[in-house]
Design a protein around this motif. Structure first.
Motif, PDB file in Angstrom:
ATOM      1  N   GLU A  28       0.846  -1.183   0.000  1.00 55.58           N
ATOM      2  CA  GLU A  28       0.000   0.000   0.000  1.00 55.58           C
ATOM      3  C   GLU A  28       0.886   1.239   0.000  1.00 55.58           C
ATOM      4  N   SER A  47      -3.903   1.249  -2.966  1.00 54.32           N
ATOM      5  CA  SER A  47      -3.710  -0.153  -2.643  1.00 54.32           C
ATOM      6  C   SER A  47      -3.323  -0.943  -3.887  1.00 54.32           C
ATOM      7  N   ILE A  49      -3.670  -4.096  -4.249  1.00 54.43           N
ATOM      8  CA  ILE A  49      -4.344  -5.406  -4.195  1.00 54.43           C
ATOM      9  C   ILE A  49      -4.506  -6.037  -5.580  1.00 54.43           C
ATOM     10  N   THR A 320      -5.481  -0.834   8.805  1.00 54.71           N
ATOM     11  CA  THR A 320      -4.524  -1.376   7.842  1.00 54.71           C
ATOM     12  C   THR A 320      -3.513  -0.273   7.500  1.00 54.71           C
ATOM     13  N   ASN A 322      -1.330   2.742   6.287  1.00 53.17           N
ATOM     14  CA  ASN A 322      -1.739   4.079   5.848  1.00 53.17           C
ATOM     15  C   ASN A 322      -0.620   5.076   6.137  1.00 53.17           C
TER      16      ASN A 322
END
Ligand code: KG4
Ligand code: ZN
Length: 364
Positions: A28, A47, A49, A320, A322
């Motif tokens: 991230e 992100s 992902i 999560t 940051n």
């Protein structure tokens, strides 16, 4: 040693400090600006992902390359959105570890280069200290001292926190981290990465009474944990119920997800309760990706109420990874006069106990 603190901009107020935070330790890219007087001014997260999804986990080289692409544009975006120009930045905080070495290097290089160009000090922040301090960004922050349960993809630790930078490890997972166990259990059920939120969503449809999974290492004293046996138990349960298409039926999958989540949550609750009793503290902070888990929050709240203790956590998006937590942690240390040398240094492995207390003039 870094530069001396530059003369503060008048716009920021004479005693305030405005810090740009850069988080690139894993998958991230997180950027934020935190002002010691005005609070969080802006933050943005990109992100990766989608980049890693098809591989079922984070591919380090792809992560580094994507941070290279995203870090500077996100910094520009957050500075514009928070009406901050470079002359208003008093310091820079970047994640220096623990994490993936290439990914960390991107944030460290950008952070150090900007600090040099802008003539401001910069500091390498410990990623887990960032997580641990994330609840400080909330309206009702916890007060020191407290016990912290750090539960992320790479760490599961119980830490005694006497003050910022004064950490004693009370116990940790001897094998898989809780988040990692969630991710692996998700893979067994053919759920995408990251598995934690997906297991949690599926578990909602599950029957809590159908399976009972073990609560590892809760029957013996101590605060260490282990999640690899639970992983094997999950794998065996999945295998025992697998049908012709290679997976258990939908309801069984949900029941397994539910039993797995309950087992992790119950184990963590037992250990947290024990840590509070051992320290005599009445405040618990949970931080890291798994602290976003609703069942964990609910069960801890219930258990701690009985002890007259209270649990604190960050808002969902700051559980999560940051940039806000890095900007905040860096700001505390920069304000105390700490900074890191101009050498671009990262520490993929970095025990949190090695961090200096806030009052120390040590270099990080
Ligand atoms: O803190 P984080 O973003 O990254 C690390 O520093 O590792 O944590 C990511 C981890 C992943 O393993 C993810 O599956 C887990 O946190 N996670 C969750 C939830 N949301 C994220 N685990 C359980 N329940 C959730 N709701
Ligand atoms: Zn993290």
């Amino acid at each position: 040693m870094g530069h001396d603190l530059k003369a503060r901009s008048k716009i920021n107020g004479p005693d305030s400090m405005r810090v740009l935070g850069i988080e690139t330790s894993c998958d991230e890219t997180g950027i934020a600006i935190y002002d010691s007087e005005l609070g969080l001014l802006g933050d943005a997260l990109y992100s990766q992902i989608d980049v890693h999804a098809e591989y079922g986990g984070v591919v380090p080289e792809l992560a580094s390359r994507d941070h290279v692409r995203k870090t500077l544009p996100l910094i520009r975006q957050v500075m514009a959105e928070s009406d901050t120009d470079q002359s208003q930045i008093d310091g820079i905080a970047y994640t220096a570890g623990p994490g993936l070495v290439g990914a960390l290097m991107v944030g460290a290089c950008v952070g150090r280069a900007l600090a040099y160009a802008w003539g401001v000090p910069a500091i390498g922040v410990h990623h887990m200290e960032g997580h641990l301090l994330a609840p400080m960004l909330e309206d009702e922050p916890p007060e020191y001292p407290f016990v912290a349960l750090l539960v992320s993809g790479g760490h599961t630790q119980l830490v005694k926190v006497d003050n910022l930078g004064e950490y004693t490890l009370l116990g940790e997972s001897l094998d898989d981290a809780a988040g990692e166990a969630f991710d692996k259990a998700a893979k067994m059920l053919d759920l995408d990465y990251p598995g934690g939120p997906r297991i949690a969503a599926l578990a909602k449809k599950g029957d809590r009474t159908r399976f009972k999974f073990p609560r590892p290492m809760t029957d013996r004293p101590g605060l260490d944990m282990s999640f690899s046996g639970l992983k094997t138990f999950t794998l065996n349960t999945v295998a025992a119920h697998t049908e012709a298409d290679g997976l258990p039926d939908d309801q069984t999958s949900a029941d397994i997800a539910c039993a797995f989540e309950e087992a992790v949550v119950a184990t963590l609750v037992i250990k947290c309760r024990r840590a509070l009793k051992e320290t005599g503290f009445s405040t618990l902070v949970i931080a890291g990706g798994v602290s976003a888990n609703i069942r964990l929050r609910e069960e801890l709240e219930k258990a701690l109420k009985k002890l007259g203790a209270k649990v604190f956590y960050a808002r969902h998006e700051f559980c999560t990874d940051n940039g806000a937590m890095i900007a905040y942690a860096g700001c505390q240390r920069l304000e105390a006069g700490q900074s890191s040398s101009q050498a671009i240094k990262v520490r993929p492995r970095w025990p949190m106990e090695e961090l200096p207390p806030l009052r120390s003039a040590e270099e990080i």
